[in-house]
Design a protein around this motif. Sequence first.
Motif, PDB file in Angstrom:
ATOM      1  N   ARG A 183       0.769  -1.423   0.042  1.00  0.00           N
ATOM      2  CA  ARG A 183      -0.092  -0.231  -0.078  1.00  0.00           C
ATOM      3  C   ARG A 183       0.837   1.342  -0.126  1.00  0.00           C
ATOM      4  O   ARG A 183       0.613   2.166  -0.839  1.00  0.00           O
ATOM      5  CB  ARG A 183      -0.922  -0.013   1.225  1.00  0.00           C
ATOM      6  CG  ARG A 183      -2.101  -0.874   1.172  1.00  0.00           C
ATOM      7  CD  ARG A 183      -2.931  -0.944   2.483  1.00  0.00           C
ATOM      8  NE  ARG A 183      -3.724  -2.272   2.074  1.00  0.00           N
ATOM      9  CZ  ARG A 183      -4.976  -2.101   1.770  1.00  0.00           C
ATOM     10  NH1 ARG A 183      -5.694  -1.136   1.699  1.00  0.00           N
ATOM     11  NH2 ARG A 183      -5.714  -3.427   1.529  1.00  0.00           N
ATOM     12  N   LYS A 184       1.921   1.254   0.843  1.00  0.00           N
ATOM     13  CA  LYS A 184       2.753   2.267   0.930  1.00  0.00           C
ATOM     14  C   LYS A 184       3.514   2.680  -0.408  1.00  0.00           C
ATOM     15  O   LYS A 184       3.643   3.578  -0.982  1.00  0.00           O
ATOM     16  CB  LYS A 184       3.892   2.254   2.192  1.00  0.00           C
ATOM     17  CG  LYS A 184       4.843   3.343   2.005  1.00  0.00           C
ATOM     18  CD  LYS A 184       5.776   3.411   3.002  1.00  0.00           C
ATOM     19  CE  LYS A 184       6.588   4.628   3.087  1.00  0.00           C
ATOM     20  NZ  LYS A 184       7.577   4.765   1.940  1.00  0.00           N
ATOM     21  N   ALA A 185       3.974   1.513  -1.083  1.00  0.00           N
ATOM     22  CA  ALA A 185       4.534   1.742  -2.395  1.00  0.00           C
ATOM     23  C   ALA A 185       3.724   2.317  -3.376  1.00  0.00           C
ATOM     24  O   ALA A 185       4.162   3.042  -4.185  1.00  0.00           O
ATOM     25  CB  ALA A 185       5.002   0.070  -2.699  1.00  0.00           C
ATOM     26  N   THR A 186       2.332   1.793  -3.553  1.00  0.00           N
ATOM     27  CA  THR A 186       1.367   2.695  -4.538  1.00  0.00           C
ATOM     28  C   THR A 186       1.253   3.830  -3.862  1.00  0.00           C
ATOM     29  O   THR A 186       1.421   4.697  -5.116  1.00  0.00           O
ATOM     30  CB  THR A 186       0.244   1.768  -4.203  1.00  0.00           C
ATOM     31  OG1 THR A 186       0.308   0.317  -4.373  1.00  0.00           O
ATOM     32  CG2 THR A 186      -1.008   2.005  -5.262  1.00  0.00           C
ATOM     33  N   MET A 187       1.144   4.335  -2.779  1.00  0.00           N
ATOM     34  CA  MET A 187       0.879   5.853  -2.537  1.00  0.00           C
ATOM     35  C   MET A 187       2.216   6.611  -2.916  1.00  0.00           C
ATOM     36  O   MET A 187       2.318   7.721  -3.383  1.00  0.00           O
ATOM     37  CB  MET A 187       1.160   5.998  -0.973  1.00  0.00           C
ATOM     38  CG  MET A 187      -0.751   5.363  -0.524  1.00  0.00           C
ATOM     39  SD  MET A 187      -0.930   5.560   1.147  1.00  0.00           S
ATOM     40  CE  MET A 187      -1.921   7.100   1.005  1.00  0.00           C
ATOM     41  N   ASP A 188       3.444   5.875  -2.616  1.00  0.00           N
ATOM     42  CA  ASP A 188       4.719   6.614  -3.005  1.00  0.00           C
ATOM     43  C   ASP A 188       4.651   6.783  -4.591  1.00  0.00           C
ATOM     44  O   ASP A 188       5.146   7.550  -5.011  1.00  0.00           O
ATOM     45  CB  ASP A 188       5.842   5.673  -2.647  1.00  0.00           C
ATOM     46  CG  ASP A 188       6.297   5.901  -1.065  1.00  0.00           C
ATOM     47  OD1 ASP A 188       5.825   6.580  -0.379  1.00  0.00           O
ATOM     48  OD2 ASP A 188       7.034   5.131  -0.553  1.00  0.00           O
ATOM     49  N   ALA A 189       4.321   5.605  -5.393  1.00  0.00           N
ATOM     50  CA  ALA A 189       4.311   5.669  -6.682  1.00  0.00           C
ATOM     51  C   ALA A 189       3.553   7.152  -7.139  1.00  0.00           C
ATOM     52  O   ALA A 189       4.062   7.979  -8.204  1.00  0.00           O
ATOM     53  CB  ALA A 189       3.845   4.486  -7.391  1.00  0.00           C
ATOM     54  N   GLY A 190       2.498   7.345  -6.457  1.00  0.00           N
ATOM     55  CA  GLY A 190       1.591   8.489  -6.903  1.00  0.00           C
ATOM     56  C   GLY A 190       2.369   9.705  -6.615  1.00  0.00           C
ATOM     57  O   GLY A 190       2.319  10.703  -7.302  1.00  0.00           O
ATOM     58  N   LYS A 191       3.113   9.720  -5.238  1.00  0.00           N
ATOM     59  CA  LYS A 191       4.021  11.027  -5.074  1.00  0.00           C
ATOM     60  C   LYS A 191       4.934  11.052  -5.996  1.00  0.00           C
ATOM     61  O   LYS A 191       5.234  12.249  -6.361  1.00  0.00           O
ATOM     62  CB  LYS A 191       4.473  10.796  -3.550  1.00  0.00           C
ATOM     63  CG  LYS A 191       3.667  10.773  -2.528  1.00  0.00           C
ATOM     64  CD  LYS A 191       4.445  11.031  -1.301  1.00  0.00           C
ATOM     65  CE  LYS A 191       3.497  10.537   0.068  1.00  0.00           C
ATOM     66  NZ  LYS A 191       4.390   9.890   0.952  1.00  0.00           N
TER      67      LYS A 191
END
Length: 509
Positions: free
Chosen positions: A127-135
């Motif tokens: 989940r964190k990796a996905t949010m980081d991808a967005g950032k």
Amino acid sequence: MSLIGIDLGTTFCAVAALDDRGRPFTVPNRDGEVLTPSAVYLAPDGSAVVGQAALDMALEQPDRVATLVKRRMGLPDYGPQVAGREFRPEALSAVILKKLAQDAALQLGPVTGCVITVPAYFDDTRRKATMDAGKIAGLNVIDIIDEPSAAALAYSTQQGEDVTQPRTVLVYDLGGGTFDVTLVKLGRKRFQVLAIEGDVRLGGRDWDERLVNWAADQFVRQGGADPRTDPQALVHLFSTAERVKRTLSKIEQASFTVNHGGHKFTFPLARGDFEALTRDLLVRTRLTAQQVLKQSKLTWDAVDKVLMVGGSTHMPACTQMLTDLTGKAPDRSLAVSEVVARGAAVHAGIASAAMDVGAALPAIPDLADVVEISVNAHSLGVEVRAGTERVNDKLILKNTQLPASVSRMYFTAAENQTRVRVRILQGEAHQAEACIPVGECWIEGLPPNLPKGAPVRVKCGVASNGRIEVTATDETSGRAVTAAIHRPGGLSDDELARAAEWVRALKVQ
Ligand SMILES: Nc1ncnc2c1ncn2[C@@H]1O[C@H](COP(=O)(O)OP(=O)(O)OP(=O)(O)O)[C@@H](O)[C@H]1O
Ligand SMILES: [Mg+2]
């Protein structure tokens, strides 16, 4: 000014936005396609191409194309080099996200915020990796949402206002790379997830792989060289397999042609044969669906609707299996490939109404005061020693309503100790090493001169979107102390900033 929902799929992505009444609609890419293949081609001139053109390039230059990046999310690297470079999965996903947002902006104007979807069964690291991808992509990620929940949310808006009686809905989501089943209770302005089960490594791609191996084995038996050992031939095989699979969803009989190393053979294949080759995969989804029902202590009679989501549910065997299992015909009224993105757009509307992020946005009365309740897909625990064993002490059980938090008291082991470390785990196993390590929580900045055995209260929580949070209090002074999760495989702030700079400067088409 627009909010968008992004379905960042293993094989295909979709984008949706909201009209002024809060109804979601799909936003096609600049080629007019509703779905954009999740493939990135890195060109020799330093630019990137995302989508069908990248998939086409994979047939010629497989070593310059990244696919199935989502299967690597949460891991430190994508795996093979792409265009001679190593990449983190977050960075490659960010390139895809940049393209999606860029195309959406062409039609909608500037994108002010987005919600990105994740498989319900994704753990905190993914989940964190996905949010980081967005950032990294330079997006304002308002939230992430579970894919089956998004589908159910879109379904409930599609049903309009007539949801007077709450209904229990099973969402069976079989995509390209992941599988989730979720039980949801839908009521008017109230949306509650009851239970989640899933498999983050099961999807249409596995069906393709069975076909690839079946065709290659026959090809070898007929005297051809094994096409699987040649990267380019392998891409061709997968592409043919996917086409054959889709054909068999429509008609009973197809054929698979392999042309490699000077030999060309065609193998006929009936739908029944394909189903036999892949039966165990479907059985896995069936067992998972049974499991979710058991978790929620319901019977199939209590389930009012079965929703099918994800491109792989086009396979007739899925409908058959679900009808057989649940005793009711699954609902096919949804656009299986678009509904997740639409639900994400609805969630963006609800979240922004609640947070008031988009003061510039027109208020959408239909989305005001909608209550969304989710559950955690994995138990959250901390590692403790029991004799010589390291075991998982579960603090928040799987399928607990979110947000949830639990406090534990720890005691300093030495005089003047200024920090405490706690290992955080996700998973159901008793053995700590069989669980998914989230990371170490470092509680630091304890006041000096604490006696040995001084109490420190650690509060572990899971937020509504499945993200893990920790806080800690020094009980002696009653003051909060810093508590941060250090993820060994995660992206550091520096790496994130560097990746963001690379994506910002990257020309993406
Ligand atoms: N007509 C069809 N018959 C069989 N399979 C199909 C058909 N159409 C699409 N698929 C399969 O559906 C999958 C793509 O579905 P979808 O777009 O829902 O997945 P995704 O969002 O990329 O993946 P995930 O949700 O797992 O991350 C692919 O494996 C594709 O081959
Ligand atoms: Mg999907």
